[in-house]
Motif scaffolding. Structure first.
Motif, PDB file in Angstrom:
ATOM      1  N   THR A 108      34.466  51.600  38.383  1.00  0.00           N
ATOM      2  CA  THR A 108      34.178  50.168  37.553  1.00  0.00           C
ATOM      3  C   THR A 108      32.435  50.670  37.654  1.00  0.00           C
ATOM      4  O   THR A 108      31.927  51.566  38.945  1.00  0.00           O
ATOM      5  N   LYS A 109      32.059  51.046  36.541  1.00  0.00           N
ATOM      6  CA  LYS A 109      30.344  51.663  36.605  1.00  0.00           C
ATOM      7  C   LYS A 109      29.343  50.255  36.081  1.00  0.00           C
ATOM      8  O   LYS A 109      29.281  49.445  35.615  1.00  0.00           O
ATOM      9  N   VAL A 110      29.503  49.771  37.848  1.00  0.00           N
ATOM     10  CA  VAL A 110      28.247  48.428  37.893  1.00  0.00           C
ATOM     11  C   VAL A 110      27.545  48.241  36.701  1.00  0.00           C
ATOM     12  O   VAL A 110      26.361  49.044  37.146  1.00  0.00           O
ATOM     13  N   ASP A 111      26.522  47.575  36.346  1.00  0.00           N
ATOM     14  CA  ASP A 111      25.997  46.754  35.981  1.00  0.00           C
ATOM     15  C   ASP A 111      25.042  45.852  36.175  1.00  0.00           C
ATOM     16  O   ASP A 111      24.151  45.553  36.066  1.00  0.00           O
ATOM     17  N   VAL A 112      25.993  44.676  36.940  1.00  0.00           N
ATOM     18  CA  VAL A 112      25.463  43.583  37.745  1.00  0.00           C
ATOM     19  C   VAL A 112      25.940  43.772  38.775  1.00  0.00           C
ATOM     20  O   VAL A 112      26.600  43.692  39.112  1.00  0.00           O
ATOM     21  N   ALA A 113      25.218  43.180  40.223  1.00  0.00           N
ATOM     22  CA  ALA A 113      25.577  43.094  41.136  1.00  0.00           C
ATOM     23  C   ALA A 113      24.526  42.062  41.869  1.00  0.00           C
ATOM     24  O   ALA A 113      24.081  42.035  41.728  1.00  0.00           O
ATOM     25  N   TRP A 114      25.414  41.151  43.066  1.00  0.00           N
ATOM     26  CA  TRP A 114      24.707  40.620  43.904  1.00  0.00           C
ATOM     27  C   TRP A 114      23.911  41.781  44.891  1.00  0.00           C
ATOM     28  O   TRP A 114      22.802  41.088  45.284  1.00  0.00           O
TER      29      TRP A 114
END
Length: 162
Positions: A108-114
Motif C-alpha cells: 500500500t502506498k499510504v496517502d492518509v494515516a493516523w
C-alpha cells in the motif's frame, strides 16, 4: 537456443501466474471485519493481544485499487482529559492508500494515516486467503503504538462480511 527456451519458460510462467494474481485480487475485494489482532515480538517470539482480546476494525479493498484500514482496541472510552485523548492514539491504527498485489503480499502506498510518519511510505503485508478468512502478517518493524517492544510484526485475521 537455450535463451529462447528460457524466455518461453518465463512467458509460460507469467501466463500461468497471472490468472492467480487476478483471482486473488477479485477474492480480496470487499469488506473484511477484524476477528483477531496480536503482535509477535521479534526478540522473544512472544505474542501479545495489544488491542485486547476483542479488538474491532475493518479492512476495505476496492476494485479501483484502494485499501482502507481502521483498527481499534477493546474498551476504548470517550476521553475525559487531554491526556486521555492523546492515549487513544495508542489503541488504534488507521490508514488508506492505493494497493497492488505481488504474489502473497500487497503493498500500500499510504496517502492518509493516523500516524503522519506513515504518509508517503509503502506498507507491505503478507496475506493468505482461506475461504472467507483473510490472514495478514506485517513485515517486521517498530510499530509507533508500541515502540518500547522493539521489532515486531502484526498478525491479523479478518472475516469477509456478507
Amino acid at each position: 537456443m537455450s535463451a529462447l527456451k528460457c524466455l518461453v519458460a518465463i512467458v509460460g510462467w507469467l501466463i500461468a501466474a497471472y490468472p492467480s494474481f487476478a483471482d486473488d485480487r477479485e477474492k480480496v475485494i470487499g469488506i473484511w471485519k477484524l476477528v483477531s489482532q496480536e503482535i509477535e515480538i521479534q526478540a522473544t517470539g512472544q505474542k501479545e493481544p495489544v488491542f485486547g482480546r476483542s479488538p474491532t476494525g475493518y479492512a476495505i479493498f476496492t476494485a479501483e485499487g484502494r485499501v482502507m484500514f481502521v483498527l481499534t482496541g477493546e474498551g476504548r472510552k470517550p476521553p475525559q482529559t487531554v491526556e486521555d485523548r492523546a492515549d487513544l492514539l495508542n489503541s488504534m491504527a488507521a490508514y488508506t492508500g492505493m494497493y497492488r498485489l505481488e504474489g502473497d503480499k500487497w503493498i500500500t502506498k499510504v496517502d492518509v494515516a493516523w500516524n503522519p510518519e506513515w504518509v508517503g511510505t509503502e506498507q507491505t503485508r503478507f496475506f493468505k486467503l482461506d475461504g472467507d478468512r483473510l490472514q495478514v502478517t506485517s513485515t517486521w518493524r517498530i510499530m509507533p503504538n508500541w515502540a518500547d517492544k522493539g521489532m515486531q510484526r502484526s498478525l491479523l485475521v479478518f472475516e469477509k462480511t456478507k
